[in-house]
Design a protein around this motif. Structure first.
Motif, short mmCIF file in Angstrom:
data_model
loop_
_atom_site.label_atom_id
_atom_site.label_comp_id
_atom_site.label_asym_id
_atom_site.label_seq_id
_atom_site.Cartn_x
_atom_site.Cartn_y
_atom_site.Cartn_z
N ASN A 1 0.34 -0.97 -0.21
CA ASN A 1 0.18 0.10 0.06
C ASN A 1 1.21 0.80 -0.39
OD1 ASN A 1 -2.41 -1.65 0.45
ND2 ASN A 1 -3.38 -0.25 1.38
N PHE A 2 1.82 1.45 1.04
CA PHE A 2 3.08 2.67 1.01
C PHE A 2 3.35 2.93 -0.44
CE2 PHE A 2 2.83 -0.08 4.61
CZ PHE A 2 2.85 0.89 5.73
N GLY A 3 3.19 2.63 -1.70
CA GLY A 3 3.57 3.52 -2.73
C GLY A 3 2.54 4.12 -3.13
N SER A 4 1.05 3.50 -2.96
CA SER A 4 0.33 4.29 -3.69
C SER A 4 -0.77 5.42 -2.82
CB SER A 4 -1.36 3.74 -3.46
OG SER A 4 -1.18 3.14 -2.69
N LEU A 5 -0.24 5.48 -1.23
CA LEU A 5 0.50 5.60 -0.47
C LEU A 5 1.07 7.40 -0.32
CD1 LEU A 5 -0.19 4.11 3.31
CD2 LEU A 5 -2.01 5.66 2.19
N ALA A 6 1.97 7.11 -1.09
CA ALA A 6 3.30 7.72 -1.15
C ALA A 6 2.61 9.17 -2.21
CB ALA A 6 4.32 6.84 -1.45
N ALA A 7 1.94 7.87 -3.72
CA ALA A 7 1.43 9.57 -4.10
C ALA A 7 0.66 9.51 -4.31
CB ALA A 7 1.02 8.09 -5.33
N PHE A 8 -0.67 9.33 -2.93
CA PHE A 8 -1.59 10.37 -2.66
C PHE A 8 -1.23 11.77 -1.90
CE2 PHE A 8 -3.84 11.46 1.49
CZ PHE A 8 -4.54 11.94 1.12
N VAL A 9 0.12 11.48 -0.32
CA VAL A 9 1.19 12.45 -0.03
C VAL A 9 1.76 13.95 -1.06
CG1 VAL A 9 2.52 13.27 1.56
CG2 VAL A 9 1.17 10.86 2.09
N ILE B 1 15.40 5.14 -6.68
CA ILE B 1 16.02 5.73 -5.92
C ILE B 1 16.02 7.46 -6.10
CG2 ILE B 1 18.80 6.04 -5.38
CD1 ILE B 1 17.05 3.74 -4.45
N ILE B 2 16.41 7.55 -7.24
CA ILE B 2 16.60 9.05 -8.04
C ILE B 2 15.18 9.40 -7.99
CG2 ILE B 2 16.08 10.27 -10.39
CD1 ILE B 2 17.03 7.88 -12.25
N ILE B 3 13.82 9.50 -7.59
CA ILE B 3 12.51 9.91 -6.84
C ILE B 3 12.76 10.02 -5.06
CG2 ILE B 3 10.48 9.76 -5.96
CD1 ILE B 3 10.24 7.99 -8.42
N TYR B 4 14.13 9.51 -4.27
CA TYR B 4 14.44 9.73 -3.25
C TYR B 4 15.62 10.36 -3.72
CZ TYR B 4 16.72 8.72 1.35
OH TYR B 4 17.59 8.66 2.10
N LEU B 5 16.09 10.78 -4.62
CA LEU B 5 17.05 11.51 -4.35
C LEU B 5 16.75 13.44 -5.15
CD1 LEU B 5 20.24 9.93 -5.81
CD2 LEU B 5 20.66 10.33 -4.13
N ALA B 6 15.69 13.60 -5.39
CA ALA B 6 14.84 14.50 -5.25
C ALA B 6 14.35 14.66 -4.50
CB ALA B 6 14.09 14.14 -6.70
N MET B 7 13.33 13.88 -4.43
CA MET B 7 13.21 14.21 -2.44
C MET B 7 13.78 14.49 -1.62
SD MET B 7 10.67 10.83 -2.19
CE MET B 7 10.27 11.40 -0.09
N MET B 8 15.07 14.14 -1.39
CA MET B 8 16.05 15.19 -0.21
C MET B 8 16.06 16.58 -0.71
SD MET B 8 18.64 11.80 0.25
CE MET B 8 18.83 11.95 1.54
N ALA B 9 16.34 16.68 -1.82
CA ALA B 9 16.98 18.08 -2.15
C ALA B 9 15.83 19.07 -2.65
CB ALA B 9 16.90 17.56 -3.93
N THR B 10 14.50 18.64 -2.42
CA THR B 10 12.92 19.12 -2.29
C THR B 10 12.65 19.61 -0.52
OG1 THR B 10 12.33 18.46 -4.51
CG2 THR B 10 10.89 19.75 -2.72
N VAL C 1 7.78 9.93 -11.18
CA VAL C 1 6.65 9.43 -10.93
C VAL C 1 5.62 8.64 -11.50
CG1 VAL C 1 4.60 8.56 -9.43
CG2 VAL C 1 6.14 9.97 -8.40
N VAL C 2 5.43 9.53 -12.85
CA VAL C 2 5.05 8.34 -14.26
C VAL C 2 5.72 7.44 -14.70
CG1 VAL C 2 4.02 9.03 -16.38
CG2 VAL C 2 3.94 10.56 -14.78
N VAL C 3 6.95 7.71 -14.46
CA VAL C 3 8.19 7.06 -15.59
C VAL C 3 8.56 5.75 -14.17
CG1 VAL C 3 10.84 6.91 -16.30
CG2 VAL C 3 9.54 8.66 -16.67
N GLU D 1 15.38 -3.57 -12.02
CA GLU D 1 16.77 -3.27 -11.60
C GLU D 1 15.68 -1.82 -12.22
OE1 GLU D 1 18.21 -6.40 -13.90
OE2 GLU D 1 16.63 -5.40 -14.50
N VAL D 2 15.77 -1.05 -13.43
CA VAL D 2 15.28 0.36 -13.70
C VAL D 2 14.09 0.88 -12.93
CG1 VAL D 2 14.88 1.42 -16.02
CG2 VAL D 2 15.83 0.06 -16.57
N LEU D 3 13.38 -0.46 -13.01
CA LEU D 3 12.33 0.47 -11.45
C LEU D 3 13.26 0.75 -10.64
CD1 LEU D 3 8.88 0.36 -11.10
CD2 LEU D 3 9.45 -1.99 -10.23
#
Length: 412
Positions: free
Chosen positions: A42-50, A129-138, A205-207, A122-124
């Motif tokens: 569930n936590f992927g969809s919850l993260a998208a909601f937030v 991880i790139i989303i996580y890095l962007a989150m840390m910067a934001t 997230v779309v990718v 692997e690409v997924l």
């Protein structure tokens, strides 16, 4: 793609020319999903909601925020006191950042436990991880915007880390600052990037979802779907499950918003930024603390490499090493459910991360410095030594023939 059928002529006409409804039918309704997914999924969809909550509240906050060093702090106070429901919007945004990281950390540890980073995903995993890095910067950029004491000094300390790099370090710092100290150009840069990066995250997230739908979801057993018996359509089974999860999560989230809105914050950030007064204990937000502990664990120069440079390189390496995880884990079995030894080391790694987080939030004094150094050593040993060796030496339990076979066996 499945054919979309409707009796509505307008929708049918539009779908023939721009197949939005066909795509939704295929991706959000008929999408075949493993029939054994549990609530950890569930936590992927919850993260998208937030993420949606953060975008909407951020847009409303921008309408009343002034990105100038002499106005920023007062504009935030005005939002809290004078703007209709400004306090609610700000607390949703402020606590939403912590909720976002809580959900993503759970999502990442679930992936580590069930081996969702292994081929063909692997690409997924990389995109995640790139989303996580962007989150840390934001998150870092947003922390600076209220222009309180911790905002100013946090920006000063973190940006100064880049000065550790030889030759180009000071130029990078000057570029980030927009001058020779943290001042109004810095705030304008950070505000601009903080507003831009969430839309970049949406694109990522779309990718991420695209990659997920290409290789299909992993599942608690870690075995691939082998036909219709192993899958069920995403709607209504998992949409209902996700909505239930959102309901539970909102109770947790709003409890902080209404009753403990400053639980994750620092009191010093309610003091206007003052370059002449240094706070006694400068700490980043809680979701950076494990990496802050890794940064501080290097206290001695090593030949010609200063301790500061060692710490900065180790801090970045602690995140970048995750990109190589699909190859560092040499086991052919995905799920820790069938890997009893790996399961124990997984929980030990989780405890290690929590210990690093605790150490990062405390002053750099003994015995915490030594504990942080041991925690840092184990963090890298887990990925570089333990996981490769376990994959070669551990004997996993036998895997079920298929998802449906395991599900029917459990019911029996």
């Amino acid at each position: 793609m499945s054919g979309f059928q409707t009796n509505n002529k307008v929708i049918s006409w539009l779908d023939e020319r721009l197949p939005i409804f066909s795509m939704m039918q295929h991706s959000a309704i008929e999408y075949p999903t493993p029939r054994n997914l549990n609530y950890w999924w569930n936590f992927g969809s919850l993260a998208a909601f937030v993420l949606v909550v953060m975008l909407l509240t951020g847009i409303f906050l921008v309408m009343n925020y002034s990105s100038h060093t002499s106005l920023a702090f007062d504009s935030v106070e005005r939002i809290m006191r004078d703007v209709n429901y400004g306090w609610l919007i700000r607390y949703l945004h402020m606590n939403g950042a912590s909720m976002f990281f809580i959900l993503v950390y759970i999502h990442m540890f679930r992936n580590l436990y069930y081996g969702s980073y292994k081929a063909p995903r692997e690409v997924l995993w990389w995109v995640g991880i790139i989303i996580y890095l962007a989150m840390m910067a934001t998150g870092f950029l947003g922390y600076v915007l209220p222009w309180g004491q911790m905002s100013f000094w946090g920006a000063t300390v973190i940006t100064n880390l880049f000065s550790a790099f030889p030759v180009v370090g000071q130029s990078i710092v000057t570029l980030l600052w927009g001058g020779f100290s943290v001042d109004n150009p810095t705030l304008n840069r950070f505000f601009s990037l903080h507003y831009l990066l969430p839309f970049v995250i949406v694109g990522l997230v779309v990718v991420h979802v695209w990659a997920l739908h290409t290789v299909r979801s992993n599942n608690p057993l870690g075995v691939e779907m082998k036909g219709e018996a192993d899958s069920i359509p995403f709607h209504p089974y998992y949409t209902i499950k996700d909505l239930f999860g959102i309901g539970l999560f909102l109770m947790f989230f709003l409890a902080f918003v209404f009753w403990a809105p400053n639980f994750f914050g620092e009191p010093d950030n309610y003091i206007p930024a003052n370059p002449m007064v240094t706070p006694p204990h400068i700490v980043p937000e809680w979701y950076y603390l494990p990496f802050y502990a890794i940064l501080r664990s290097f206290t001695m120069d090593l030949w010609i490499i200063p301790a500061k440079l060692q710490g900065v390189v180790a801090m970045f390496a602690a995140i970048l090493i995750l990109f190589f995880l699909p190859w560092l884990d040499t086991s052919k079995v995905r799920s820790a459910k069938f890997r009893p030894i790996y399961r124990q080391f997984f929980w030990l790694f989780l405890v290690d991360c929590l210990v690093l987080g605790y150490v990062g939030g405390k002053p750099a004094e003994e015995p915490l410095v030594t504990i942080g150094q041991l925690g840092t050593a184990y963090y890298f040993a887990h990925f570089l030594i333990i996981m490769p060796l376990l994959g070669k030496l551990e004997k996993p339990k036998p895997l079920p023939a298929s998802i449906s076979a395991a599900v029917l066996k459990e019911k029996a």
